[in-house]
Structure formats: C-alpha cells, structure tokens
Design an enzyme around this catalytic site. Structure first.
Site: not given
Ligand code: SF4
Length: 302
Positions: A52, A55, A147, A185, A222, A225, A245, A251, A260, A272, A279, A282
């Site tokens: 798409c 990236c 992908c 993603c 995790h 987090c 949580c 998640c 992340c 996220c 989560c 991705c």
C-alpha cells in the site's frame, strides 16, 4: 539537493548511534556511513511489490533526519517507483542501468505474488522477475514491512495471488545474498534508516531466526509495556479508553517482538498501547494471514 556539513553528519550520526543502541563512540562511524549514502557510494534501489506504500510513507515520517534531508542529503535513492520524479522509460532506464552496474542495497516493500505474477507489474515487467533480476547485483537485500517480510495482509486467507515474503521467495530461487527483514505495518522509520546505516558501516546486524535485527525486535512489547503492572495485578480494561491492561481487548503484545512502547512513533509522540489501542501484532510473522489472528478477533468474553 541538500548538502550536509560535517557537523550535521556528526549530529545525525550521534542520534542514529543512540537508536542503534551503540555507544556514543560509534557516532563518527555512523556519520561516515551517512556521508557514504549521501555521496551515492551506497546506492539504494527500492522496489515495490504488493504493498500500500505505507512503509514508504513511514520512511518519510523520519524526524531526524527530516524527509527532505533523508532523501536529498543522506540517502542515494536511485530508484523508487512512487517517489521517483522520472516516469516511464526514463525511470526504467535508471533501474536497468543500476542493476547492470550492481553494488547497491536492494530494498523491497510489499509481498511477492507468487501464483499470479501479473498482479504486480512495474514498467511492463512482473515484479517477481524484477526482484530476482535486481537481487543478482545487490550487496544486501532488505525486506521492509510485514508484507515483504512474510506476506502480511496480501497473504490473508483466500488471496488468489499466493503472496509470500521476500526471504521465502529468494530462498526458493536459491538467491544466496544477505537478507534482513524489517517487519511492521508499517515499519518504523528508525528501523529502516538504522538498519541501512548498520549494513553500510558495521555490516549485517545481529538477526533473529526471522532475519529481524535483534536491536529493534529482540524483546516483546509485553516486557516493555507501560501497562505491564496492570497485567500483573490482573487489572484489565473492559472497554476502549479504560485504564488497565488491554489483554482482554485482544492485545497480542505478549507474543509480539518490537520496541514501539519505548521508541514511540511520529517523532516520539505515542504508540498504539499508550493511546489505548491493543497491540495488533503487526510485526509478527502471522500478522493478518489467518482469520483467527487477533487483528480480526471479536473481543473476548470477559
Ligand atoms: Fe501486555 Fe498488552 Fe497488557 Fe501491555 S497491554 S501488558 S502488551 S497484554
């Protein structure tokens, strides 16, 4: 074209050394790698298969260096079918000349339509053929995004194109080149830029069994987090926007490897889970491939 001064390279080098978890002493070497990229000594070919373009957009979200500096000052992006200003046969000539010369890093974004090559054609050539042709002259091949890494959304159940990831495609064609996967993603711009710099100046980074650089994918979401204490106390969110949580909202941080929650996205703004969204895994190999993947799951009965 942006011309970067040595001081600017050193500043960018110091920041990139930090994002690669290297010591400050590595900053000059990283600056040297950036300088090489900017001089075209290490050209990049960026092919797009079934994607798409998310990236590519993510790469343009890079904050230090900025997108303009990245593309005109730090990276010698020889070919990119979306970002290239040239079109038609001029653009394809650039690609073909570069392939003939060799010595570039090949980046592939998107999955490979193994069973339906005509599903993705660039310049009249199926991307399957193009990837194999370009792989021959590459010093390293980087699969950017989930992908490209493992098929991702185009590989979802019942997709007729038979989408697979680039590493699997290259292995099945006996292409023996160094391969690195940067799933996500989309993939985080730091993961892309940091990996390219590492390849140039320090060689192939330490990878896990899915070709992912451990520096970015070595730990589970995790374990890093901000809601982990809630998980331990079994304080679970029941609805989006609740504190606690997010496990019972689907998640998949416990099985997802990425940084992340510590690196954050959009110039260190958020991620996220911090924004209250579970989560969705991705960066996982199985992301979106099967209908039972958590991405599609209804909330568990609580
Ligand atoms: Fe783990 Fe997700 Fe809960 Fe965070 S929100 S502690 S990643 S299950």
């Amino acid at each position: 074209m942006t011309v970067c001064t040595r001081r600017e390279f050193m500043k960018a080098g110091a920041r990139l050394a930090a994002l690669l978890c290297l010591s400050p002493a590595a900053a000059p070497k990283v600056a040297e790698a950036l300088s090489q990229l900017s001089q075209g000594n290490a050209p990049l070919l960026w092919l797009q298969a079934q994607s798409c373009s998310g990236c590519s957009v993510s790469l343009l979200n890079s904050d230090h260096p900025t997108p303009a500096d990245l593309l005109t000052g730090y990276i010698s992006l020889v070919f990119h079918s979306t970002l290239s200003t040239a079109t038609g046969h001029v653009s394809m000539e650039v690609l073909n000349t570069s392939i003939a010369q060799g010595g570039y890093i090949l980046v592939v974004e998107g999955s490979v339509p193994l069973k339906m090559p005509e599903a993705c054609v660039v310049g009249g050539e199926p991307v399957t053929t193009q990837i194999l042709r370009a792989a021959q002259g590459a010093t390293a091949i980087v699969a950017v995004g989930t992908c490209a890494a493992s098929g991702g959304i185009p590989a979802a159940e019942n997709n007729p194109t038979g989408a697979i990831g680039v590493p699997e495609f290259l292995e099945s064609n006996q292409i023996a080149k160094p391969i690195i996967s940067i799933p996500g993603c989309p993939a985080h711009p730091d993961w892309i830029v940091g990996t390219l710099v590492h390849v140039l100046e320090f060689g192939i980074p330490e990878l896990d069994d899915q070709y992912r650089p451990r520096v970015f994918y070595g730990r589970r979401i995790h374990d890093q987090c901000p809601r982990f204490a809630d998980y331990e106390r079994e304080k679970f969110a029941r609805n989006y926007g609740d504190e606690g949580c997010l496990f019972k909202l689907g998640c998949v941080g416990p099985t997802t490897h990425a940084d992340c929650t510590t690196r954050l996205w959009n110039a260190g703004t958020n991620c996220c889970i911090n924004a209250g969204a579970p989560c969705i895994g991705c960066t996982s190999k199985d992301f979106a491939r099967e209908a039972k993947f958590a991405f599609y799951r209804m909330n568990e009965k609580m």
